[in-house]
Design an enzyme around this catalytic site. Structure first.
Site, short mmCIF file in Angstrom:
data_model
loop_
_atom_site.label_atom_id
_atom_site.label_comp_id
_atom_site.label_asym_id
_atom_site.label_seq_id
_atom_site.Cartn_x
_atom_site.Cartn_y
_atom_site.Cartn_z
N GLU A 95 0.88 -1.16 0.00
CA GLU A 95 0.00 0.00 0.00
C GLU A 95 0.92 1.22 0.00
O GLU A 95 1.49 1.57 1.03
CB GLU A 95 -0.90 -0.08 1.24
CG GLU A 95 -2.18 0.68 1.07
CD GLU A 95 -2.03 2.11 1.52
OE1 GLU A 95 -1.70 2.94 0.65
OE2 GLU A 95 -2.22 2.38 2.70
N CYS B 60 -2.19 9.01 2.44
CA CYS B 60 -1.94 8.55 1.08
C CYS B 60 -3.13 8.77 0.16
O CYS B 60 -2.99 8.85 -1.05
CB CYS B 60 -1.52 7.07 1.09
SG CYS B 60 -2.69 6.04 1.95
P1 NAD Z 1 10.45 6.97 3.60
O1 NAD Z 1 10.36 6.62 2.18
O2 NAD Z 1 11.78 7.16 4.24
O3 NAD Z 1 9.70 5.89 4.51
C1 NAD Z 1 8.37 5.52 4.27
C2 NAD Z 1 8.00 4.45 5.31
O4 NAD Z 1 8.77 3.29 5.06
C3 NAD Z 1 8.30 4.84 6.75
O5 NAD Z 1 7.20 4.40 7.54
C4 NAD Z 1 9.56 4.06 7.10
O6 NAD Z 1 9.58 3.69 8.47
C5 NAD Z 1 9.46 2.83 6.24
N1 NAD Z 1 10.71 2.27 5.79
C6 NAD Z 1 11.77 2.92 5.30
N2 NAD Z 1 12.74 2.06 4.93
C7 NAD Z 1 12.27 0.82 5.18
C8 NAD Z 1 12.79 -0.50 5.01
N3 NAD Z 1 14.00 -0.73 4.48
N4 NAD Z 1 12.03 -1.55 5.39
C9 NAD Z 1 10.81 -1.35 5.91
N5 NAD Z 1 10.27 -0.14 6.10
C10 NAD Z 1 10.99 0.94 5.74
O7 NAD Z 1 9.59 8.28 3.74
P2 NAD Z 1 9.14 9.12 4.98
O8 NAD Z 1 9.91 10.40 5.01
O9 NAD Z 1 9.08 8.34 6.25
O10 NAD Z 1 7.65 9.42 4.54
C11 NAD Z 1 7.40 10.23 3.43
C12 NAD Z 1 6.85 9.48 2.27
O11 NAD Z 1 6.38 8.19 2.61
C13 NAD Z 1 5.65 10.22 1.75
O12 NAD Z 1 6.02 11.05 0.69
C14 NAD Z 1 4.67 9.17 1.37
O13 NAD Z 1 4.77 8.91 0.00
C15 NAD Z 1 5.13 7.92 2.03
N6 NAD Z 1 4.23 7.40 3.05
C16 NAD Z 1 3.11 6.79 2.63
C17 NAD Z 1 2.24 6.27 3.55
C18 NAD Z 1 0.97 5.59 3.11
O14 NAD Z 1 0.02 5.57 3.86
N7 NAD Z 1 0.95 5.00 1.92
C19 NAD Z 1 2.52 6.35 4.90
C20 NAD Z 1 3.70 6.98 5.31
C21 NAD Z 1 4.56 7.48 4.37
#
Ligand code: NAD
Length: 476
Positions: free
Chosen positions: A249, A283
């Site tokens: 997701e 999202c």
């Molecule tokens: P990010 O890309 O660094 O991380 C996104 C998420 O992935 C975070 O919850 C993080 O803990 C997790 N994550 C990161 N690396 C991982 C790995 N190797 N294995 C498992 N989980 C990992 O971005 P961010 O700064 O935390 O959030 C910003 C972006 O993330 C937003 O622009 C948005 O697109 C996306 N986001 C989407 C949702 C959603 O509901 N789809 C939720 C949170 C963040």
């Protein structure tokens, strides 16, 4: 301040042992409110072993037992919603009433799965011979691995956990290191309502280390991730290398189509209220507002006026309608988007800057006259910014709405049956909401297509990712 201690939960025990730890910050003040332990390799091995052992008996448990545990959990979550909501406001930032609402909605998710797990039906396929019986059964997939994000720390975790538990799987979850309190509350409540040890395990720590180590393990049979598209692609690639099922997701960039025959006031009220929920860090947040050209100026004006009424402040203040952004990195992301739009000729109708103070506060922002060269129109803003663009015809706007690789939520407002039909069929999205905001209910499927991922959470589709299909043919 009443913020909980953050343990791990492995094999039915809360582990408070000394580990490397990380600080947890309150985004309203950027002060440290707690610490979180980081799992070692032996913690992960223990979680794997305990989840595997638990799965051996949980897979054969009665659906009535699973249903009962999920119902008791839901009851407890409702009773504790104020306390847990407060924790969520402290580490995530959203207004307290939103946080309490998130916990209550999650009780519904647990109940939905409690009800549906009693209906995991198979089927009988008419045989070509009278002495052969052909049946299809659905079996739990095995030990699941889930990564839940920081924007809805309770909601995104409980969707995965409820589906796994209800299907007869065990699960290891790693929530976001920024907002751990909600997942701790979930583990605590399942522990109290008698979930057998090992069915749910919760670990914290370095995402790269944990995902690499656990996805490769032959014990893990399924990976569920909610988060950004780049991380989702990385995890899906690793999972496919090891032939693991995935539910992904990921990000969205939801188009909103407002036709000139729409009830404009109703659309503005519904959309602005929804846009600034959770400071736009959602999202499925309405993002690219395409407005038909002869009502464009009216809509820009009304959206701007309505946005200016949003009260921003600490989520614990009952007057606040929008809290701080969850991390300082979101502030930098918003400033970059606004600067790029300004430089390329868009108009900042309101907001567009940080609000002075200790926390991560950003003004509710409306930008009009955007063009496709601007960052806003291509990268998911994931924050409190509405962008507006005029369009001529429904055919034109469908091309624009579908231009991006994302396909999660989409919205449209029109009173024409013809437009409504064309738009709902024409939008490339996992979810289309017309003339109201009606997504993310426990009983409806939630999920995306294209770069927004695959698989559904919610609705009867929720179980698809947690069950294997087995065909059995028997001759007398
Ligand atoms: P990010 O890309 O660094 O991380 C996104 C998420 O992935 C975070 O919850 C993080 O803990 C997790 N994550 C990161 N690396 C991982 C790995 N190797 N294995 C498992 N989980 C990992 O971005 P961010 O700064 O935390 O959030 C910003 C972006 O993330 C937003 O622009 C948005 O697109 C996306 N986001 C989407 C949702 C959603 O509901 N789809 C939720 C949170 C963040």
């Amino acid at each position: 301040m009443n913020y909980p201690q953050i343990p791990m939960y492995i094999n039915g025990e809360f582990i408070h042992l000394n580990r490397d730890s990380r600080e947890i910050l309150n985004p309203a003040t950027n002060e440290c409110i707690g610490v979180m332990p980081c799992a070692t390799q032996s913690d992960l091995d223990l979680a794997l072993e305990s989840a595997q052992e638990a799965f051996e008996s949980w897979k054969d448990s009665s659906p009535l037992l699973r249903s009962d545990i999920l119902r008791k959990f839901a009851q407890l979550a409702r009773e504790r919603s104020e306390e847990i909501g407060r924790w969520i406001t402290l580490d995530q930032g959203k207004p307290l009433q939103e946080a309490i609402g998130e916990v209550k909605v999650c009780a519904e998710h647990a109940e939905w799965h409690a009800e549906e797990c009693r209906r995991i039906y198979g089927r009988v396929i008419p045989s070509r011979r009278s002495d052969v019986e052909q049946i299809v059964i659905r079996e739990p997939i095995g030990v699941c691995l889930a990564f839940s994000p920081w924007n809805f720390p309770f909601n995104q975790a409980i969707r995965k956990i409820s589906a796994a538990i209800a299907a007869g799987c065990s699960i290891i979850i790693k929530g976001s290191s920024d907002t751990p309190s909600a997942v701790v509350a979930i583990a605590q409540m399942f522990h109290e309502v008698g979930l057998p040890k090992g069915v749910l395990n919760m670990v914290w720590g370095d995402s790269d280390f944990i995902s690499e180590y656990l996805i490769k393990s032959p014990i893990i049979k399924k990976v569920s991730f909610t988060g950004s598209t780049p991380i989702g692609k990385k995890l899906a690639a690793l999972a496919s290398l090891h032939m693991k099922q995935c539910t992904m997701e990921l990000g969205g960039h939801a188009p909103v189509i407002i036709c000139d025959d729409a009830n404009i006031d109703k659309a503005v009220e519904a959309l602005v209220g929804y846009k600034f929920r959770n400071a736009g860090q959602v999202c499925i947040s309405p993002t690219r507002f395409y407005v038909q050209e002869n009502v464009y100026h009216e809509v820009v004006q009304k959206i701007t006026q309505r946005t200016q009424k949003i009260r921003v402040g600490n989520g614990l203040d009952s007057q606040s309608q929008m809290g701080p952004l969850a991390q300082t990195r979101r502030i930098s992301a918003m400033l970059k988007i606004v600067e790029d739009a300004k430089q390329k000729g868009a108009k900042i109708q309101t907001g567009g800057d940080v609000i002075d103070g200790k926390g991560n506060y950003f003004m509710p922002t409306v930008i009009s006259d955007l063009t496709n060269e601007m960052d806003f129109m291509n990268d998911e803003p994931f924050g409190p910014i509405i962008g507006l663009v005029p369009f001529k015809t429904v055919d034109d706007v469908l091309l624009e709405a579908n231009r991006l690789p994302f396909g999660l939520a989409s919205y449209a407002f029109t009173q024409s049956l013809e437009n409504s039909h064309k738009i709902s069929r024409g939008l490339e999205a996992g979810m289309v909401s017309i003339n109201h905001i009606g997504l993310a209910l426990a009983e409806t499927p939630f999920g995306g297509i294209k770069d927004s991922g695959f698989g559904s959470e919610g609705g009867i589709e929720s179980f698809d990712g947690y069950l294997n299909t087995k065909f059995i043919t028997k001759m007398n």
